[in-house]
Motif scaffolding. Sequence first.
Motif, PDB file in Angstrom:
ATOM      1  N   MET A   1      -6.460  40.496 -16.324  1.00 14.38           N
ATOM      2  CA  MET A   1      -7.113  39.501 -17.586  1.00 14.38           C
ATOM      3  C   MET A   1      -7.368  40.340 -18.136  1.00 14.38           C
ATOM      4  O   MET A   1      -8.802  40.459 -17.829  1.00 14.38           O
ATOM      5  CB  MET A   1      -7.489  38.299 -17.275  1.00 14.38           C
ATOM      6  N   ARG A   2      -7.771  40.731 -19.365  1.00 12.61           N
ATOM      7  CA  ARG A   2      -8.892  40.948 -19.884  1.00 12.61           C
ATOM      8  C   ARG A   2      -9.295  40.437 -20.829  1.00 12.61           C
ATOM      9  O   ARG A   2      -8.453  39.294 -21.552  1.00 12.61           O
ATOM     10  CB  ARG A   2      -8.416  42.385 -20.412  1.00 12.61           C
ATOM     11  N   ALA A   3     -10.825  40.425 -20.848  1.00  6.14           N
ATOM     12  CA  ALA A   3     -11.347  39.778 -22.627  1.00  6.14           C
ATOM     13  C   ALA A   3     -11.263  40.034 -23.703  1.00  6.14           C
ATOM     14  O   ALA A   3     -11.010  41.407 -23.902  1.00  6.14           O
ATOM     15  CB  ALA A   3     -12.768  39.571 -22.743  1.00  6.14           C
ATOM     16  N   ASP A   4     -10.734  39.420 -24.666  1.00  8.98           N
ATOM     17  CA  ASP A   4     -11.230  40.543 -26.341  1.00  8.98           C
ATOM     18  C   ASP A   4     -12.103  40.382 -27.269  1.00  8.98           C
ATOM     19  O   ASP A   4     -12.718  39.048 -27.384  1.00  8.98           O
ATOM     20  CB  ASP A   4     -10.317  39.309 -26.672  1.00  8.98           C
ATOM     21  N   LEU A   5     -13.047  41.616 -26.832  1.00  3.07           N
ATOM     22  CA  LEU A   5     -14.639  41.640 -26.922  1.00  3.07           C
ATOM     23  C   LEU A   5     -14.798  41.295 -28.316  1.00  3.07           C
ATOM     24  O   LEU A   5     -15.728  40.638 -28.559  1.00  3.07           O
ATOM     25  CB  LEU A   5     -14.848  42.881 -26.337  1.00  3.07           C
ATOM     26  N   PRO A   6     -13.556  41.171 -29.383  1.00  4.48           N
ATOM     27  CA  PRO A   6     -14.071  41.104 -30.556  1.00  4.48           C
ATOM     28  C   PRO A   6     -13.784  39.928 -31.256  1.00  4.48           C
ATOM     29  O   PRO A   6     -15.092  39.102 -31.392  1.00  4.48           O
ATOM     30  CB  PRO A   6     -13.271  42.243 -31.843  1.00  4.48           C
ATOM     31  N   ALA A   7     -12.486  38.718 -30.261  1.00  3.92           N
ATOM     32  CA  ALA A   7     -13.361  36.959 -29.802  1.00  3.92           C
ATOM     33  C   ALA A   7     -14.240  37.050 -29.969  1.00  3.92           C
ATOM     34  O   ALA A   7     -14.739  35.845 -30.811  1.00  3.92           O
ATOM     35  CB  ALA A   7     -11.411  37.597 -29.593  1.00  3.92           C
ATOM     36  N   GLU A   8     -14.746  37.889 -28.677  1.00  6.15           N
ATOM     37  CA  GLU A   8     -16.363  36.829 -28.170  1.00  6.15           C
ATOM     38  C   GLU A   8     -16.664  36.653 -28.925  1.00  6.15           C
ATOM     39  O   GLU A   8     -17.778  36.539 -28.421  1.00  6.15           O
ATOM     40  CB  GLU A   8     -16.007  37.908 -26.615  1.00  6.15           C
ATOM     41  N   LEU A   9     -17.118  38.499 -28.843  1.00  5.54           N
ATOM     42  CA  LEU A   9     -17.761  38.216 -30.026  1.00  5.54           C
ATOM     43  C   LEU A   9     -18.571  37.527 -31.221  1.00  5.54           C
ATOM     44  O   LEU A   9     -20.199  36.947 -31.715  1.00  5.54           O
ATOM     45  CB  LEU A   9     -18.149  39.921 -30.176  1.00  5.54           C
ATOM     46  N   ILE A  10     -17.599  37.531 -31.687  1.00  5.82           N
ATOM     47  CA  ILE A  10     -17.050  36.124 -32.910  1.00  5.82           C
ATOM     48  C   ILE A  10     -17.343  34.741 -32.099  1.00  5.82           C
ATOM     49  O   ILE A  10     -18.618  34.322 -33.231  1.00  5.82           O
ATOM     50  CB  ILE A  10     -15.800  36.905 -33.932  1.00  5.82           C
ATOM     51  N   PHE A  11     -16.943  34.302 -31.604  1.00  3.45           N
ATOM     52  CA  PHE A  11     -17.137  32.965 -31.000  1.00  3.45           C
ATOM     53  C   PHE A  11     -18.793  32.799 -30.636  1.00  3.45           C
ATOM     54  O   PHE A  11     -19.623  32.050 -31.066  1.00  3.45           O
ATOM     55  CB  PHE A  11     -16.549  33.126 -29.327  1.00  3.45           C
ATOM     56  N   ILE A  12     -19.674  34.055 -30.064  1.00 10.02           N
ATOM     57  CA  ILE A  12     -21.023  33.730 -29.390  1.00 10.02           C
ATOM     58  C   ILE A  12     -21.562  33.816 -30.309  1.00 10.02           C
ATOM     59  O   ILE A  12     -22.627  33.123 -31.070  1.00 10.02           O
ATOM     60  CB  ILE A  12     -21.337  34.793 -28.305  1.00 10.02           C
ATOM     61  N   CYS A  13     -21.170  34.428 -31.661  1.00  6.66           N
ATOM     62  CA  CYS A  13     -22.376  34.739 -33.155  1.00  6.66           C
ATOM     63  C   CYS A  13     -21.854  33.205 -33.918  1.00  6.66           C
ATOM     64  O   CYS A  13     -23.291  32.972 -34.388  1.00  6.66           O
ATOM     65  CB  CYS A  13     -21.498  36.123 -34.156  1.00  6.66           C
ATOM     66  N   ALA A  14     -20.667  32.669 -33.518  1.00  3.79           N
ATOM     67  CA  ALA A  14     -20.896  31.350 -34.169  1.00  3.79           C
ATOM     68  C   ALA A  14     -21.557  30.638 -33.844  1.00  3.79           C
ATOM     69  O   ALA A  14     -21.860  29.427 -34.689  1.00  3.79           O
ATOM     70  CB  ALA A  14     -19.037  31.507 -34.034  1.00  3.79           C
ATOM     71  N   ILE A  15     -20.803  30.303 -32.012  1.00  9.13           N
ATOM     72  CA  ILE A  15     -22.478  29.462 -31.686  1.00  9.13           C
ATOM     73  C   ILE A  15     -23.562  30.090 -32.042  1.00  9.13           C
ATOM     74  O   ILE A  15     -24.465  28.159 -31.880  1.00  9.13           O
ATOM     75  CB  ILE A  15     -22.230  29.631 -30.115  1.00  9.13           C
ATOM     76  N   ILE A  16     -24.429  31.156 -31.777  1.00 12.07           N
ATOM     77  CA  ILE A  16     -25.685  30.832 -32.666  1.00 12.07           C
ATOM     78  C   ILE A  16     -25.949  30.534 -34.359  1.00 12.07           C
ATOM     79  O   ILE A  16     -26.571  29.791 -34.416  1.00 12.07           O
ATOM     80  CB  ILE A  16     -26.049  33.027 -32.296  1.00 12.07           C
ATOM     81  N   LEU A  17     -25.043  30.702 -34.576  1.00 15.46           N
ATOM     82  CA  LEU A  17     -25.400  30.340 -35.571  1.00 15.46           C
ATOM     83  C   LEU A  17     -25.122  28.745 -36.242  1.00 15.46           C
ATOM     84  O   LEU A  17     -26.384  28.556 -37.036  1.00 15.46           O
ATOM     85  CB  LEU A  17     -23.954  30.783 -36.895  1.00 15.46           C
ATOM     86  N   THR A  18     -24.548  27.957 -35.120  1.00 19.77           N
ATOM     87  CA  THR A  18     -24.150  27.010 -35.512  1.00 19.77           C
ATOM     88  C   THR A  18     -25.955  26.171 -34.298  1.00 19.77           C
ATOM     89  O   THR A  18     -26.179  25.490 -35.283  1.00 19.77           O
ATOM     90  CB  THR A  18     -22.831  26.640 -34.232  1.00 19.77           C
ATOM     91  N   VAL A  19     -26.241  27.074 -33.509  1.00 22.36           N
ATOM     92  CA  VAL A  19     -27.548  26.546 -33.173  1.00 22.36           C
ATOM     93  C   VAL A  19     -27.953  26.853 -34.149  1.00 22.36           C
ATOM     94  O   VAL A  19     -29.665  25.537 -34.248  1.00 22.36           O
ATOM     95  CB  VAL A  19     -28.070  27.691 -32.025  1.00 22.36           C
ATOM     96  N   GLY A  20     -28.692  27.681 -35.130  1.00 24.50           N
ATOM     97  CA  GLY A  20     -29.909  28.184 -35.763  1.00 24.50           C
ATOM     98  C   GLY A  20     -29.307  26.730 -36.305  1.00 24.50           C
ATOM     99  O   GLY A  20     -30.515  26.300 -37.423  1.00 24.50           O
ATOM    100  N   ALA A  21     -28.188  26.169 -37.377  1.00 21.18           N
ATOM    101  CA  ALA A  21     -27.919  25.242 -38.031  1.00 21.18           C
ATOM    102  C   ALA A  21     -28.812  24.611 -37.797  1.00 21.18           C
ATOM    103  O   ALA A  21     -29.209  22.739 -38.302  1.00 21.18           O
ATOM    104  CB  ALA A  21     -26.720  25.371 -38.256  1.00 21.18           C
TER     105      ALA A  21
END
Length: 116
Positions: A1-21
């Motif tokens: 099983m391989r991780a979808d790295l672009p999707a994971e990066l988008i997820f982490i960026c979304a989490i970081i933006l939500t933390v900032g908000a």
Amino acid sequence: MRADLPAELIFICAIILTVGALILYGMIIRRLLKLIKAKYIWIFPVLGGVLLLVLAAVHIYRVLFYFPMLSTAGPGDLFELIIGSLSLARVESFLLMGAGILALIGGLSYYLTSSK
């Protein structure tokens, strides 16, 4: 099983933006609480942001540790790896729910305090 790295990066960026908000939301409530002479309600959204940071760390650990091992696991190890990965997914879900509840408590507390 391989991780979808672009999707994971988008997820982490979304989490970081939500933390900032959430932190910005807490700081705005903190300033507004001075007007109504109330204290400490601003901590709830900030703690929600901290829970989201912990969620991001758990998610990164799961993607970096379990996903590569699942792709190379033999039949004897596969069940244990799947259970471990699903256990961490459950922890992620509880952390996300806790962050949402803390943000909601902060908003409701501020609303009730300012409505008096």
